[in-house]
Scaffold this motif. Sequence first.
Motif, short mmCIF file in Angstrom:
data_model
loop_
_atom_site.label_atom_id
_atom_site.label_comp_id
_atom_site.label_asym_id
_atom_site.label_seq_id
_atom_site.Cartn_x
_atom_site.Cartn_y
_atom_site.Cartn_z
N ASN A 173 0.83 -1.20 0.00
CA ASN A 173 0.00 0.00 0.00
C ASN A 173 0.86 1.25 0.00
O ASN A 173 0.58 2.22 -0.72
CB ASN A 173 -0.91 -0.01 1.23
CG ASN A 173 -1.83 1.20 1.28
OD1 ASN A 173 -2.49 1.53 0.30
ND2 ASN A 173 -1.87 1.87 2.42
N TYR A 174 1.94 1.24 0.78
CA TYR A 174 2.85 2.39 0.85
C TYR A 174 3.45 2.66 -0.53
O TYR A 174 3.49 3.80 -1.00
CB TYR A 174 3.96 2.09 1.86
CG TYR A 174 4.92 3.23 2.12
CD1 TYR A 174 4.65 4.19 3.08
CD2 TYR A 174 6.11 3.33 1.40
CE1 TYR A 174 5.53 5.23 3.32
CE2 TYR A 174 6.99 4.37 1.63
CZ TYR A 174 6.70 5.32 2.59
OH TYR A 174 7.58 6.35 2.82
N VAL A 175 3.90 1.60 -1.20
CA VAL A 175 4.50 1.75 -2.53
C VAL A 175 3.46 2.26 -3.53
O VAL A 175 3.75 3.15 -4.34
CB VAL A 175 5.09 0.41 -3.01
CG1 VAL A 175 5.55 0.52 -4.46
CG2 VAL A 175 6.26 -0.01 -2.11
N GLN A 176 2.25 1.73 -3.46
CA GLN A 176 1.21 2.15 -4.39
C GLN A 176 0.85 3.62 -4.20
O GLN A 176 0.56 4.33 -5.16
CB GLN A 176 -0.03 1.27 -4.23
CG GLN A 176 0.19 -0.15 -4.75
CD GLN A 176 -0.99 -1.07 -4.47
OE1 GLN A 176 -1.83 -0.76 -3.62
NE2 GLN A 176 -1.05 -2.20 -5.17
N LEU A 177 0.86 4.09 -2.96
CA LEU A 177 0.59 5.50 -2.70
C LEU A 177 1.69 6.38 -3.28
O LEU A 177 1.42 7.47 -3.80
CB LEU A 177 0.46 5.74 -1.19
CG LEU A 177 -0.78 5.14 -0.53
CD1 LEU A 177 -0.71 5.28 0.98
CD2 LEU A 177 -2.05 5.79 -1.08
N ARG A 187 1.15 10.78 4.68
CA ARG A 187 1.33 11.64 5.86
C ARG A 187 0.35 11.27 6.97
O ARG A 187 0.68 11.34 8.15
CB ARG A 187 1.16 13.10 5.46
CG ARG A 187 2.26 13.63 4.54
CD ARG A 187 2.11 15.12 4.30
NE ARG A 187 3.12 15.65 3.40
CZ ARG A 187 2.94 15.86 2.10
NH1 ARG A 187 1.76 15.60 1.56
NH2 ARG A 187 3.92 16.33 1.35
N ALA A 188 -0.85 10.86 6.60
CA ALA A 188 -1.85 10.47 7.58
C ALA A 188 -1.47 9.19 8.30
O ALA A 188 -1.99 8.90 9.39
CB ALA A 188 -3.21 10.30 6.90
N ARG A 255 4.41 0.37 13.56
CA ARG A 255 3.82 0.04 14.85
C ARG A 255 2.32 -0.01 14.61
O ARG A 255 1.65 1.02 14.50
CB ARG A 255 4.16 1.10 15.90
CG ARG A 255 3.62 0.75 17.30
CD ARG A 255 4.11 1.76 18.33
NE ARG A 255 3.69 3.11 18.02
CZ ARG A 255 4.52 4.16 17.99
NH1 ARG A 255 5.80 4.00 18.24
NH2 ARG A 255 4.06 5.36 17.69
N GLY A 256 1.82 -1.24 14.47
CA GLY A 256 0.44 -1.38 14.02
C GLY A 256 0.33 -0.90 12.58
O GLY A 256 1.05 -1.36 11.70
N ASN A 257 -0.56 0.06 12.35
CA ASN A 257 -0.73 0.63 11.01
C ASN A 257 -0.04 1.98 10.88
O ASN A 257 -0.23 2.67 9.86
CB ASN A 257 -2.22 0.77 10.68
CG ASN A 257 -2.89 -0.58 10.50
OD1 ASN A 257 -2.31 -1.50 9.92
ND2 ASN A 257 -4.11 -0.71 11.03
N GLU A 258 0.75 2.35 11.88
CA GLU A 258 1.44 3.63 11.84
C GLU A 258 2.91 3.43 11.43
O GLU A 258 3.55 2.45 11.81
CB GLU A 258 1.40 4.32 13.20
CG GLU A 258 0.03 4.83 13.60
CD GLU A 258 0.09 5.65 14.87
OE1 GLU A 258 -0.68 6.62 14.99
OE2 GLU A 258 0.92 5.33 15.75
#
Length: 281
Positions: A173-177, A187-188, A255-258
């Motif tokens: 997901n990070y890469v796709q963003l 950033r969120a 850490r979790g989803n952060e």
Amino acid sequence: MEDFEQRLQELRPRLHRYCARMTGSSVDGEDVLQDALIKALQAREEGAEVENIGGWLMRIAHNTSLDFLRRRARSNVVPLTEDIEAETPPEAEILMVGFQTFLQLPELQRCAVILKDVLGHSVEEIATIADCTPAAAKSALQRGRVALRELAKQPDDTRVPLMPQDSREKLTNYVQLFQSGDFDAIRAMLAEDVKLDLVNRLKLEGRESIKRYFTRYSEETRWRFALGAVEGRPAMLVFDGAAEKPTAFVLIDWRGNEITAIRDFLFAPYAMEAVDWMRLN
């Protein structure tokens, strides 16, 4: 002091080349290098007199690498039964050997081969840096060359990361963003205490401070991003245009989803030299 720090910056790629091969990892080599540079700066501030800054820094890098290896408590010994005189191999041949291949050499052999065939030091300088006799340095060099050539003939051992499904999904997901340019969504995801290490450039801490880090990427159109692995670690690969090999890589801690930490090697191109990397689906 300003001239000294400038000289440190000039020698940084050379020192990283040594630390990475001694530790068997480009990422670990950067950690060791940073520790070594801190030690050098502290010694300089305390009034250390240095005549040959290159040799002095290499000695610090060497000792810091050994400290790291001892802490990691690894023992990789390559058995050799013959002390064979070997001609000097071309530097390109040595540079193409992966970090993990170097790690299979005993420490003194690894040190001698890297210092002589990669960095161009003399046998006498090797002896000074490694704190051994010239005869021992020469013997280690000869035996290390023979062992390295034999190891290089073996099939490549690509280290594929074992990623839990949730970890793969988060990094994907990070890469796709990044690919879509949705940096507000990234950033969120930042934790309040998130840390950024833009290697060889700056370090920032805190969500508000790090938000501007993404501005550079949003302004550039030539970068391409892909899910991958570097030295067996999940990573985002950064490609410059249509290049087949990544220019840099980014490591993410969660850490979790952060997102709690971002380590970006964009300004440390030396870290990609001979590094083990692969692109993942």
